[in-house]
Write a protein that holds these residues in place. Structure first.
Motif, PDB file in Angstrom:
ATOM      1  N   VAL A 110       0.833  -1.206   0.000  1.00  0.00           N
ATOM      2  CA  VAL A 110       0.000   0.000   0.000  1.00  0.00           C
ATOM      3  C   VAL A 110       0.866   1.255   0.000  1.00  0.00           C
ATOM      4  O   VAL A 110       0.609   2.202  -0.743  1.00  0.00           O
ATOM      5  CB  VAL A 110      -0.977   0.000   1.200  1.00  0.00           C
ATOM      6  CG1 VAL A 110      -1.775   1.285   1.257  1.00  0.00           C
ATOM      7  CG2 VAL A 110      -1.907  -1.200   1.118  1.00  0.00           C
ATOM      8  N   TRP A 111       1.891   1.253   0.827  1.00  0.00           N
ATOM      9  CA  TRP A 111       2.799   2.408   0.889  1.00  0.00           C
ATOM     10  C   TRP A 111       3.443   2.641  -0.480  1.00  0.00           C
ATOM     11  O   TRP A 111       3.501   3.763  -0.970  1.00  0.00           O
ATOM     12  CB  TRP A 111       3.867   2.158   1.954  1.00  0.00           C
ATOM     13  CG  TRP A 111       4.602   3.392   2.366  1.00  0.00           C
ATOM     14  CD1 TRP A 111       5.821   3.804   1.902  1.00  0.00           C
ATOM     15  CD2 TRP A 111       4.182   4.381   3.306  1.00  0.00           C
ATOM     16  NE1 TRP A 111       6.172   4.986   2.502  1.00  0.00           N
ATOM     17  CE2 TRP A 111       5.194   5.359   3.381  1.00  0.00           C
ATOM     18  CE3 TRP A 111       3.061   4.526   4.102  1.00  0.00           C
ATOM     19  CZ2 TRP A 111       5.103   6.472   4.208  1.00  0.00           C
ATOM     20  CZ3 TRP A 111       2.975   5.625   4.939  1.00  0.00           C
ATOM     21  CH2 TRP A 111       3.985   6.583   4.976  1.00  0.00           C
ATOM     22  N   ASN A 112       3.900   1.561  -1.113  1.00  0.00           N
ATOM     23  CA  ASN A 112       4.531   1.680  -2.435  1.00  0.00           C
ATOM     24  C   ASN A 112       3.545   2.136  -3.498  1.00  0.00           C
ATOM     25  O   ASN A 112       3.890   2.942  -4.359  1.00  0.00           O
ATOM     26  CB  ASN A 112       5.145   0.341  -2.850  1.00  0.00           C
ATOM     27  CG  ASN A 112       6.438   0.081  -2.130  1.00  0.00           C
ATOM     28  OD1 ASN A 112       7.160   1.010  -1.781  1.00  0.00           O
ATOM     29  ND2 ASN A 112       6.733  -1.173  -1.883  1.00  0.00           N
ATOM     30  N   GLU A 113       2.337   1.612  -3.445  1.00  0.00           N
ATOM     31  CA  GLU A 113       1.315   2.011  -4.412  1.00  0.00           C
ATOM     32  C   GLU A 113       1.091   3.519  -4.351  1.00  0.00           C
ATOM     33  O   GLU A 113       1.062   4.200  -5.368  1.00  0.00           O
ATOM     34  CB  GLU A 113       0.021   1.267  -4.101  1.00  0.00           C
ATOM     35  CG  GLU A 113      -1.150   1.636  -4.969  1.00  0.00           C
ATOM     36  CD  GLU A 113      -2.385   0.856  -4.567  1.00  0.00           C
ATOM     37  OE1 GLU A 113      -3.378   1.496  -4.181  1.00  0.00           O
ATOM     38  OE2 GLU A 113      -2.352  -0.393  -4.643  1.00  0.00           O
ATOM     39  N   LEU A 114       0.947   4.025  -3.150  1.00  0.00           N
ATOM     40  CA  LEU A 114       0.696   5.451  -2.970  1.00  0.00           C
ATOM     41  C   LEU A 114       1.895   6.288  -3.406  1.00  0.00           C
ATOM     42  O   LEU A 114       1.743   7.345  -4.006  1.00  0.00           O
ATOM     43  CB  LEU A 114       0.339   5.747  -1.512  1.00  0.00           C
ATOM     44  CG  LEU A 114      -0.241   7.100  -1.201  1.00  0.00           C
ATOM     45  CD1 LEU A 114      -1.462   7.405  -2.065  1.00  0.00           C
ATOM     46  CD2 LEU A 114      -0.612   7.196   0.265  1.00  0.00           C
ATOM     47  N   HIS A 115       3.098   5.804  -3.136  1.00  0.00           N
ATOM     48  CA  HIS A 115       4.289   6.582  -3.486  1.00  0.00           C
ATOM     49  C   HIS A 115       4.663   6.487  -4.966  1.00  0.00           C
ATOM     50  O   HIS A 115       5.203   7.438  -5.516  1.00  0.00           O
ATOM     51  CB  HIS A 115       5.463   6.158  -2.607  1.00  0.00           C
ATOM     52  CG  HIS A 115       5.406   6.787  -1.256  1.00  0.00           C
ATOM     53  ND1 HIS A 115       4.564   6.331  -0.268  1.00  0.00           N
ATOM     54  CD2 HIS A 115       6.041   7.856  -0.748  1.00  0.00           C
ATOM     55  CE1 HIS A 115       4.705   7.091   0.787  1.00  0.00           C
ATOM     56  NE2 HIS A 115       5.583   8.029   0.528  1.00  0.00           N
ATOM     57  N   THR A 116       4.381   5.387  -5.601  1.00  0.00           N
ATOM     58  CA  THR A 116       4.727   5.282  -7.020  1.00  0.00           C
ATOM     59  C   THR A 116       3.652   5.860  -7.922  1.00  0.00           C
ATOM     60  O   THR A 116       3.955   6.524  -8.905  1.00  0.00           O
ATOM     61  CB  THR A 116       4.994   3.817  -7.428  1.00  0.00           C
ATOM     62  OG1 THR A 116       3.854   3.021  -7.117  1.00  0.00           O
ATOM     63  CG2 THR A 116       6.220   3.273  -6.736  1.00  0.00           C
ATOM     64  N   LYS A 117       2.371   5.640  -7.571  1.00  0.00           N
ATOM     65  CA  LYS A 117       1.276   6.122  -8.415  1.00  0.00           C
ATOM     66  C   LYS A 117       0.719   7.463  -7.958  1.00  0.00           C
ATOM     67  O   LYS A 117      -0.087   8.071  -8.647  1.00  0.00           O
ATOM     68  CB  LYS A 117       0.147   5.088  -8.443  1.00  0.00           C
ATOM     69  CG  LYS A 117       0.578   3.777  -9.048  1.00  0.00           C
ATOM     70  CD  LYS A 117      -0.543   2.777  -9.060  1.00  0.00           C
ATOM     71  CE  LYS A 117      -0.040   1.487  -9.682  1.00  0.00           C
ATOM     72  NZ  LYS A 117      -1.074   0.475  -9.748  1.00  0.00           N
ATOM     73  N   LYS A 118       1.124   7.901  -6.752  1.00  0.00           N
ATOM     74  CA  LYS A 118       0.654   9.162  -6.140  1.00  0.00           C
ATOM     75  C   LYS A 118      -0.830   9.120  -5.788  1.00  0.00           C
ATOM     76  O   LYS A 118      -1.392  10.107  -5.381  1.00  0.00           O
ATOM     77  CB  LYS A 118       0.944  10.382  -7.032  1.00  0.00           C
ATOM     78  CG  LYS A 118       2.389  10.518  -7.442  1.00  0.00           C
ATOM     79  CD  LYS A 118       3.295  10.659  -6.263  1.00  0.00           C
ATOM     80  CE  LYS A 118       4.729  10.839  -6.713  1.00  0.00           C
ATOM     81  NZ  LYS A 118       5.696  10.291  -5.809  1.00  0.00           N
ATOM     82  N   ASN A 119      -1.473   7.990  -5.987  1.00  0.00           N
ATOM     83  CA  ASN A 119      -2.886   7.779  -5.653  1.00  0.00           C
ATOM     84  C   ASN A 119      -3.071   6.324  -5.273  1.00  0.00           C
ATOM     85  O   ASN A 119      -2.290   5.464  -5.683  1.00  0.00           O
ATOM     86  CB  ASN A 119      -3.786   8.058  -6.863  1.00  0.00           C
ATOM     87  CG  ASN A 119      -3.838   9.505  -7.242  1.00  0.00           C
ATOM     88  OD1 ASN A 119      -4.428  10.308  -6.536  1.00  0.00           O
ATOM     89  ND2 ASN A 119      -3.220   9.855  -8.363  1.00  0.00           N
TER      90      ASN A 119
END
Length: 167
Positions: A17-26
């Motif tokens: 989840v942390w990576n998803e938010l940081h790579t996709k910004k959403n």
């Protein structure tokens, strides 16, 4: 949810989840829906003070605090217990940060602009080609609760070389 800012000396590479938010910004619509079903957003709304959150979808516990303006939730601060477990002083620090951001956002009249800024940010990202595929665009519109009745058109006029004597 859109990532506005991030800080930290280390990268969290093993939390999906942390990576998803940081790579996709959403968050993806799937992740957003999961948290809607698991009542995270309700927890954020009902808790006046920062609180701890863990679930099976994340590897590391979170400390979540909300930023409010005129009794309206406008943003959240999320800390991740990546390098060490949380200490009680972390909760106080997140609380202080929430208060500071609330005060600063009030000075800048952020609350009256926040919904419009989210939509504007979506349109800018769309025009800049930051979305990979139609599914991601559909996810963003669902999360933002945008409903378009007809097709949208964009008119781009370059006035850089406009000769004002002819207008």
């Amino acid at each position: 949810l859109k990532l506005l800012s991030s800080s930290g000396a280390t990268k969290v590479t093993d939390d999906l989840v942390w990576n998803e938010l940081h790579t996709k910004k959403n968050l993806t619509f799937e992740t957003y829906s999961y948290y809607k079903r698991s009542s995270l957003f309700s927890e954020i709304s009902k808790n006046e003070a920062p609180f701890y959150w863990s679930d099976s979808y994340t590897k590391y516990p979170r400390l979540i605090g909300k930023i409010c303006i005129n009794n309206r939730d406008v943003a959240i601060i999320v800390a991740c217990a990546h390098n060490r477990n949380f200490k009680e002083k972390d909760k106080a620090l997140v609380s202080l940060l929430c208060d500071v951001f609330s005060i600063e956002f009030q000075k800048n009249k952020y609350s009256t602009l926040s919904q419009g800024l989210m939509h504007q940010s979506f349109i800018y990202d769309l025009l800049d080609g930051k979305f990979e595929g139609k599914q991601l665009i559909v996810e963003r519109t669902k999360i933002l609760n945008l409903k378009f009745k007809t097709k949208l058109f964009v008119i781009n006029i370059d006035i850089q070389n406009l000769d004002q004597s002819k207008s």
